[in-house]
Write an enzyme that holds these catalytic residues in place. Structure first.
Site, mmCIF file in Angstrom:
data_model
loop_
_atom_site.group_PDB
_atom_site.id
_atom_site.type_symbol
_atom_site.label_atom_id
_atom_site.label_comp_id
_atom_site.label_asym_id
_atom_site.label_seq_id
_atom_site.Cartn_x
_atom_site.Cartn_y
_atom_site.Cartn_z
ATOM 1 N N GLY A 15 0.962 -1.155 0.057
ATOM 2 C CA GLY A 15 -0.115 0.004 0.012
ATOM 3 C C GLY A 15 0.756 1.217 -0.004
ATOM 4 N N ALA A 26 15.669 10.557 -1.060
ATOM 5 C CA ALA A 26 16.548 10.631 -0.012
ATOM 6 C C ALA A 26 17.518 9.354 -0.421
ATOM 7 C CB ALA A 26 15.998 10.329 1.301
ATOM 8 N N VAL A 28 18.055 8.214 -3.513
ATOM 9 C CA VAL A 28 18.719 8.458 -4.540
ATOM 10 C C VAL A 28 19.628 9.585 -4.270
ATOM 11 C CG1 VAL A 28 18.349 9.695 -6.834
ATOM 12 C CG2 VAL A 28 16.723 8.187 -6.028
ATOM 13 N N ARG A 76 1.043 -5.124 -4.744
ATOM 14 C CA ARG A 76 1.267 -6.273 -3.996
ATOM 15 C C ARG A 76 1.377 -7.282 -4.771
ATOM 16 N NH1 ARG A 76 -0.720 -3.942 0.789
ATOM 17 N NH2 ARG A 76 -2.198 -2.804 0.801
ATOM 18 N N ASP A 107 4.582 -4.670 6.171
ATOM 19 C CA ASP A 107 5.030 -6.059 6.600
ATOM 20 C C ASP A 107 5.297 -7.115 5.377
ATOM 21 O OD1 ASP A 107 2.285 -5.956 6.204
ATOM 22 O OD2 ASP A 107 1.810 -6.647 8.318
ATOM 23 N N THR A 130 4.463 2.775 5.559
ATOM 24 C CA THR A 130 3.052 2.386 5.489
ATOM 25 C C THR A 130 2.245 2.992 6.679
ATOM 26 O OG1 THR A 130 1.622 0.697 6.494
ATOM 27 C CG2 THR A 130 3.774 0.241 7.251
ATOM 28 N N ILE A 131 1.029 3.328 6.317
ATOM 29 C CA ILE A 131 0.262 4.413 7.202
ATOM 30 C C ILE A 131 -0.202 3.506 8.406
ATOM 31 C CG2 ILE A 131 -0.750 5.722 5.365
ATOM 32 C CD1 ILE A 131 -3.274 4.038 5.776
ATOM 33 N N ASP A 132 0.036 2.130 8.421
ATOM 34 C CA ASP A 132 -0.285 1.440 9.683
ATOM 35 C C ASP A 132 0.342 1.641 10.832
ATOM 36 O OD1 ASP A 132 -2.320 0.687 7.915
ATOM 37 O OD2 ASP A 132 -1.868 -1.348 7.646
ATOM 38 N N ASP A 134 2.545 -0.485 11.809
ATOM 39 C CA ASP A 134 2.539 -1.728 12.450
ATOM 40 C C ASP A 134 3.938 -2.497 12.584
ATOM 41 O OD1 ASP A 134 2.345 -2.017 9.931
ATOM 42 O OD2 ASP A 134 0.703 -3.499 9.766
ATOM 43 N N ARG A 167 -25.831 14.390 16.680
ATOM 44 C CA ARG A 167 -25.794 12.744 16.365
ATOM 45 C C ARG A 167 -24.776 12.232 16.965
ATOM 46 N NH1 ARG A 167 -27.764 14.237 10.031
ATOM 47 N NH2 ARG A 167 -29.763 13.834 10.284
ATOM 48 N N MET A 174 -8.667 3.254 8.642
ATOM 49 C CA MET A 174 -7.838 2.371 8.318
ATOM 50 C C MET A 174 -6.840 1.843 9.507
ATOM 51 S SD MET A 174 -6.498 2.615 4.242
ATOM 52 C CE MET A 174 -7.516 2.128 3.029
ATOM 53 N N GLY A 175 -6.258 0.398 9.073
ATOM 54 C CA GLY A 175 -5.113 0.146 9.852
ATOM 55 C C GLY A 175 -5.005 -1.382 9.957
ATOM 56 N N ARG A 176 -5.809 -2.103 8.878
ATOM 57 C CA ARG A 176 -5.543 -3.565 8.865
ATOM 58 C C ARG A 176 -5.892 -4.166 10.026
ATOM 59 N NH1 ARG A 176 -2.885 -5.485 3.825
ATOM 60 N NH2 ARG A 176 -0.985 -4.718 4.682
ATOM 61 N N GLY A 190 -11.011 14.235 19.629
ATOM 62 C CA GLY A 190 -12.022 14.381 20.884
ATOM 63 C C GLY A 190 -13.022 13.189 20.662
ATOM 64 N N GLN A 259 -7.447 8.294 3.145
ATOM 65 C CA GLN A 259 -6.421 8.187 4.089
ATOM 66 C C GLN A 259 -4.983 7.865 3.782
ATOM 67 O OE1 GLN A 259 -8.068 6.273 8.023
ATOM 68 N NE2 GLN A 259 -9.133 5.501 6.150
HETATM 69 O O1 F6P Z 1 -1.437 -1.321 4.669
HETATM 70 C C1 F6P Z 1 -2.018 -0.114 4.415
HETATM 71 C C2 F6P Z 1 -3.353 -0.338 4.166
HETATM 72 O O2 F6P Z 1 -4.075 0.852 3.760
HETATM 73 C C3 F6P Z 1 -4.245 -0.906 5.283
HETATM 74 O O3 F6P Z 1 -4.601 0.211 6.311
HETATM 75 C C4 F6P Z 1 -5.694 -1.467 4.558
HETATM 76 O O4 F6P Z 1 -6.277 -2.405 5.528
HETATM 77 C C5 F6P Z 1 -4.924 -1.776 3.336
HETATM 78 O O5 F6P Z 1 -4.044 -1.391 3.215
HETATM 79 C C6 F6P Z 1 -5.957 -1.763 2.107
HETATM 80 O O6 F6P Z 1 -5.320 -2.264 0.922
HETATM 81 P P1 F6P Z 1 -5.832 -2.118 -0.514
HETATM 82 O O7 F6P Z 1 -5.272 -0.805 -0.746
HETATM 83 O O8 F6P Z 1 -5.038 -3.196 -1.404
HETATM 84 O O9 F6P Z 1 -7.206 -2.377 -0.495
#
Ligand code: F6P
Length: 327
Positions: A15, A26, A28, A76, A107, A130-132, A134, A167, A174-176, A190, A259
């Site tokens: 991703g 950096a 390069v 991927r 990962d 990775t945005i996650d 993790d 409401r 996100m965050g798998r 908040g 995101q």
């Molecule tokens: O690993 C980054 C991520 O954005 C996760 O937060 C999310 O679950 C996944 O990739 C989504 O993957 P794709 O873009 O292949 O749908």
């Protein structure tokens, strides 16, 4: 132990994450600074398999520091999961006379890098993109700060409409399998609660938190839900809450891939710049099969397998703070 590396290949994989361009820039520039030739491999490991590789120069990476996404493109790669695919990749690696590989990714990409490096004895270094957030072996991954800011900005906007209509909103981020984005954007925005995959939050607990707010005249509520929660997705949880607390007017927003886009924050640009330079310097020093990270503001090299396999835990202190502030 110093190495004799003359040609490095760099790719972005998995991703995309804001700041990947800054990391490649950096890598390069650091290569050229140290008289190393550098080659961009397009579309992640697929580019290595298909020979989609070209030399990069100092001006090839001009004006990309502020851009989201990755100009090298990403994928991927399914083929790289196979031995035959990795063999093709190695043939192209050799035919381009590459001595080492820098992989900017998460990962899955690092697992591939680890296997490739072992199978063909190729020096490989991972840069966590990775945005996650993790990955162990670094306090933060490239793209995480930008994604949190994007999610928090969205939450701020949802707050405007939530307050106007009194409401309850469920916002899915996100965050798998991890709740890092959820925790940061929830505290920053908040939110009354955050539900993450790592914790076994019960519906009862959420109901009690919402009831407490209602008894304190809390007019609008935002619950942040990370993907992959044990209680279900944001729609599932919203439905379960509605059944129990029908006085809430409920809406659901799934933030999704927005995101992953956008110009990287200063934090992400600085992180990516430091890690890209440290990747090249690490290879020069003979590092291999490691991920470069920053721990307590110091560059750190961690075995790439450990970086992927070691669980990076959420900070319980942040949950304590969030609970205190949710009343
Ligand atoms: O690993 C980054 C991520 O954005 C996760 O937060 C999310 O679950 C996944 O990739 C989504 O993957 P794709 O873009 O292949 O749908």
């Amino acid at each position: 132990m110093a190495s004799n590396i003359k040609r490095i290949g760099v790719l972005t994989s998995g991703g995309d994450a804001p700041g990947m361009n800054a990391a490649v820039r950096a890598v390069v520039r650091a290569c050229i600074y140290y008289d190393i030739e550098v080659f961009g491999i397009y579309k992640g490991y697929d580019g290595l398999i298909n020979g989609n590789i070209e030399q990069l120069f100092v001006r090839s990476v001009s004006n990309i520091l502020s851009r989201g996404g990755t100009f090298l493109l990403s994928a991927r790669s399914q083929e790289f999961r196979t031995k035959a695919g990795r063999k093709k990749a190695f043939e192209n690696f050799k035919s381009h006379n590459l001595d080492a590989l820098v992989v900017v990714g998460g990962d899955g990409s690092f697992t591939g890098a680890d296997i490739f490096s072992q199978e063909f004895d190729v020096p490989v270094i991972g840069v966590p993109g990775t945005i996650d957030n993790d990955l162990a072996g670094t306090d933060f991954t490239i793209g995480f700060d930008t994604a949190c800011n994007t999610a928090r900005e969205a939450i701020d906007k949802i707050r405007d409409t939530a307050s106007s209509h009194e409401r309850l909103f469920f916002v899915e981020v996100m965050g798998r399998d991890t709740g890092f984005i959820a925790v940061n954007s929830a505290i920053g925005g908040g939110a009354v609660a955050m539900i993450v995959p790592e914790h076994n939050w019960t519906l009862e607990k959420l109901i009690r938190r919402l009831q407490k707010g209602a008894s304190n005249q809390k007019a609008s509520n935002i619950v942040v839900v990370a993907e992959g929660c044990q209680l279900g997705n944001a729609y599932d949880i919203a439905g379960q809450v509605k059944e129990r607390l029908d006085y809430f007017d409920i809406r659901v927003t799934v933030l999704g891939h927005l995101q992953r886009g956008g110009s990287p924050t200063t934090m992400d640009r600085v992180l990516a710049s430091r890690l890209g330079v440290a990747a090249v310097e690490g290879l020069k020093q003979g590092q291999s099969k490691v991920m470069v990270g920053i721990i307590n503001n110091q560059i750190a090299y961690t075995n790439i397998h450990e970086a992927v396999k070691t669980e990076k835990r959420l900070d319980s202190e942040e949950f304590r703070v969030a609970k205190i502030l949710s009343i």
